[in-house]
Design an enzyme around this catalytic site. Structure first.
Site, PDB file in Angstrom:
ATOM      1  CG  HIS A 472       4.799  42.747  20.378  1.00  0.00           C
ATOM      2  ND1 HIS A 472       5.078  44.060  20.095  1.00  0.00           N
ATOM      3  CD2 HIS A 472       4.324  42.735  21.657  1.00  0.00           C
ATOM      4  CE1 HIS A 472       4.802  44.813  21.147  1.00  0.00           C
ATOM      5  NE2 HIS A 472       4.334  44.030  22.106  1.00  0.00           N
ATOM      6  CD  GLU A 473       2.751  39.891  23.610  1.00  0.00           C
ATOM      7  OE1 GLU A 473       3.358  39.905  24.712  1.00  0.00           O
ATOM      8  OE2 GLU A 473       2.053  40.851  23.215  1.00  0.00           O
ATOM      9  CG  HIS A 479      13.059  43.016  28.419  1.00  0.00           C
ATOM     10  ND1 HIS A 479      12.253  44.129  28.442  1.00  0.00           N
ATOM     11  CD2 HIS A 479      14.211  43.377  29.018  1.00  0.00           C
ATOM     12  CE1 HIS A 479      12.903  45.122  29.023  1.00  0.00           C
ATOM     13  NE2 HIS A 479      14.096  44.693  29.379  1.00  0.00           N
TER      14      HIS A 479
END
Length: 674
Positions: A472-473, A479
């Site tokens: 997730h991180e 991004h």
């Protein structure tokens, strides 16, 4: 004011790949560095407003974008350490640093001449030959000034500034209380108390006890990794209850009581929203979001709440049936849920969480994330041992693309330490932009996984949920790393709060895919069990998440919440019919997302982003290849690279060819028909 030549914090970062000078950072340098950097920024702003030439995009908006580079370096470096390496020296200056930054931000918004120039550019933005990217920057810049109180009367500006300053101080105090309450509590156990606990969890607990001078003992903390692992595996119901009560009662009275702080924060947020013309803080917070208003956010949460509760009731019945079959003679409680859910998974789906964790070494999961990014986006990650981090646990990685071109620099910091905030997060030390050259990003990732004893910290074992957290991180990191925009304010994760969790949730899909799990030498039968058990526990997970989101939205809309927040929350939970054996994932006294973070009235963003994630991932499933190169390239170009250079809904449409559909999340959470 400090001599800039003598303060390393004021110098450009000239380490390898532009790395910051962590080895030369001293806490006592921050306050004078901040004062100098603010004075430099003030001079830059004075030059912008002192021009005789009429306001244009280049001499006003773009000039404002270019300003404050030294301040950005000092600010980002400080907040990195404040969250991940909170030494006594850093803690001592948190309030002062926060107050100075808050005052400076308000002063910029309240600069009448600067606001007038921004308004002048905004008024003719469609007639000035600007690109779509530039028009969006003008619009967000103008909105930022209005949200900062630029249009208020003089007396209201003074009150706005006072509110902002007080909120800044309260936020720091709230976070410090949570950290103090968390680090000040320990469950001290002996060998006879470890029944059911996996060896990796016991080894980590033994390491903590030894570090505190108590060899032969086992220390379990209130870090979520410890909390969830212990509640999942410990056969000692009395000890599960003790840890659960310690975890859920943090800052609920006593020396670190956060309820008075919560009441004041809620009151001030409502007052600020009213000053700006909003009905309440929730409307203020969501005005620039994808949802746009609390009604839309609440509607989606309610769509999930009913089915989630019904599915959770089915799960609770299963767990109680197992308790009854064992003739335990007690009703299911919150400290029982994870333990019996794990047993149901073993019995019904042959999914053994402990056996799975033996394959999920931290270093292997980290490498799997890197390999996944390589297969999707052509990225390579090379360890740079010559680049010093802020702690020995912090490793630096040079990131390049398939043609060996520089992409950025990544720091990873995965192991729990007392001086860290709890949880996991991504941050930026430098953002990508191309205003005056190709500036590559510097990103950091932080988690709190319970470390294996030295020297082989990479042998730290992760649960499947912790592996999800790492992926997730890492999605947030991608991004930031793969951003390709012109202006720093639009870079990477500088997007709407209910969009920013989309790329991170999206990455979670790969860690549970058979193709990735096979790389850990997970037996085929265990991989099959993971797939079969995927839908189990979605009721519990949905209720935990959506309950928090609905309470968060409610306390930031009702004028009664500030009067008695504890009583208000209890009433809301009663109205919702919150199952007592589940409860909120984050009770308000330690809800740092909302009271010491950027998620006030926005915790719903996780579920909102899950809609985008579920819908986007279905595109890969439809292709029959979760590594489909053209589809991955389109996701990179239209979602990750675009940042905030356009409306996020447009970015999703550019990727998917249509707007997102909420039904995808119902399918992903296995709630269809519930």
């Amino acid at each position: 004011m400090t001599d800039p030549d003598a303060n390393p914090l004021l110098q450009p970062w000239e380490g390898p790949l532009g790395a910051p000078p962590f080895g030369r950072v001293r806490s006592e340098d921050f306050v004078p560095a901040l004062a100098t950097a603010i004075s430099w920024h003030e001079a830059e702003i004075a030059a912008i407003v002192g021009q005789d030439a009429p306001a244009t995009f280049d001499n006003s908006v773009a000039a404002l974008e270019r300003s404050g580079q030294a301040l950005a370096r000092v600010r980002r470096l400080f907040w990195t350490l404040s969250s991940a390496h909170r030494t006594p020296g850093i803690r001592a200056i948190e309030a002062e640093m926060s107050a100075c930054l808050s005052a400076h931000s308000v002063a910029i918004s309240h600069n009448i001449a600067l606001a007038a120039r921004i308004l002048a550019v905004y008024s003719v933005r469609h007639e000035s030959g600007l690109t779509a990217e530039q028009i969006r920057l003008v619009e967000t810049c103008h909105a930022g000034f209005l949200r900062g109180g630029a249009a208020l009367a003089s007396a209201d500006k003074e009150r706005f500034a006072a509110i902002d300053a007080r909120l800044s101080a309260l936020s720091v105090q709230f976070g410090q209380n949570v950290q103090a309450a968390t680090t000040g509590w320990v469950l001290d156990l002996g060998p006879q108390d470890l029944a059911g606990l996996p060896q990796s969890i016991c080894e980590a607990a033994a390491g903590r006890a030894s570090a505190r001078g108590q060899p032969g003992r086992y220390h379990f903390t209130l870090d979520r990794t410890d909390y969830e692992g212990f509640l999942t595996f410990s056969e000692r119901r009395d000890l599960r209850e003790a840890l659960w009560r310690g975890f859920t009662s943090r800052c609920d009275g006593g020396a670190h009581d956060n309820w008075p702080i919560i009441a004041e924060i809620l009151a001030l947020r409502q007052e600020r929203a009213k000053l700006l013309g909003y009905a309440d803080h929730a409307h203020y917070a969501l005005d620039e979001s994808m949802a746009h208003d609390p009604a839309a956010a609440t509607k989606l949460m309610r769509q999930l709440w009913g089915p989630g509760k019904r599915r959770a009731a089915e799960e609770a019945a299963d767990l109680q049936a197992m308790i009854n079959a064992e003739k335990r003679g007690f009703a299911l409680s919150a400290w029982d849920w994870r333990f019996y859910a794990e047993r149901v998974r073993r019995a019904r789906y042959a999914l053994d969480g402990e056996a799975l964790a033996r394959h999920l070494r931290l270093d292997a999961v980290r490498q799997a994330a890197f390999d996944t990014a390589g297969r999707l986006y052509g990225l390579n990650f090379a360890r740079r041992a010559d680049i010093v981090g802020y702690h020995p646990d912090v490793w630096a990685w040079e990131v390049t693309d398939a043609d060996a071109n520089a992409v950025g620099l990544l720091f990873t910091d995965y192991l729990a330490r007392p001086e860290k905030h709890g949880g996991a997060w991504m941050g930026s030390l430098r953002v990508q932009e191309t205003m005056d050259g190709d500036v590559r990003p510097i990103i950091y990732l932080v988690a709190n996984f319970a470390p294996a004893p030295p020297p082989d910290r990479g042998a730290t074992r992760l649960s499947i949920d912790e592996a999800r957290t790492l992926f997730h991180e890492f999605g947030h990191a991608l991004h930031g790393l793969l951003s390709r925009v012109t202006y720093p304010s639009q870079s990477g994760t500088a997007v709407a709060r209910d969009f920013v969790e989309f790329p991170s949730k999206f990455m979670e899909n790969w860690i549970v895919s058979p193709k990735v799990l096979a790389g850990f030498d997970v037996p085929e039968e265990l991989i099959t069990a993971i797939g079969k058990a995927e839908g189990y526990g979605q009721g519990f997970g949905t209720v935990e998440l959506i309950g928090c989101a609905l309470v968060d939205l409610a306390v930031h809309q009702s004028p009664q919440a500030k009067v008695d927040p504890r009583g208000f929350v209890e009433t809301e939970l009663s109205k919702l019919g919150m199952p007592r054996e589940i409860g909120l994932r984050h009770r308000l006294p330690y809800f740092t997302h909302v009271f010491d973070g950027g998620y006030s009235a926005a915790y719903y963003s996780y579920a909102w982003s899950e809609v985008l994630d579920a819908d986007a991932f279905e595109a890969f499933v439809e292709k029959g290849d979760i590594f489909d190169p053209p589809l991955a390239a389109r996701f990179r170009d239209e979602i990750l690279a675009a940042g905030d250079s356009r409306d996020p809904l447009e970015s999703f449409y550019a990727f998917r060819g249509r707007y997102p559909q909420a039904e995808a999340l119902m399918r992903a959470r296995h709630l269809v028909g519930a």
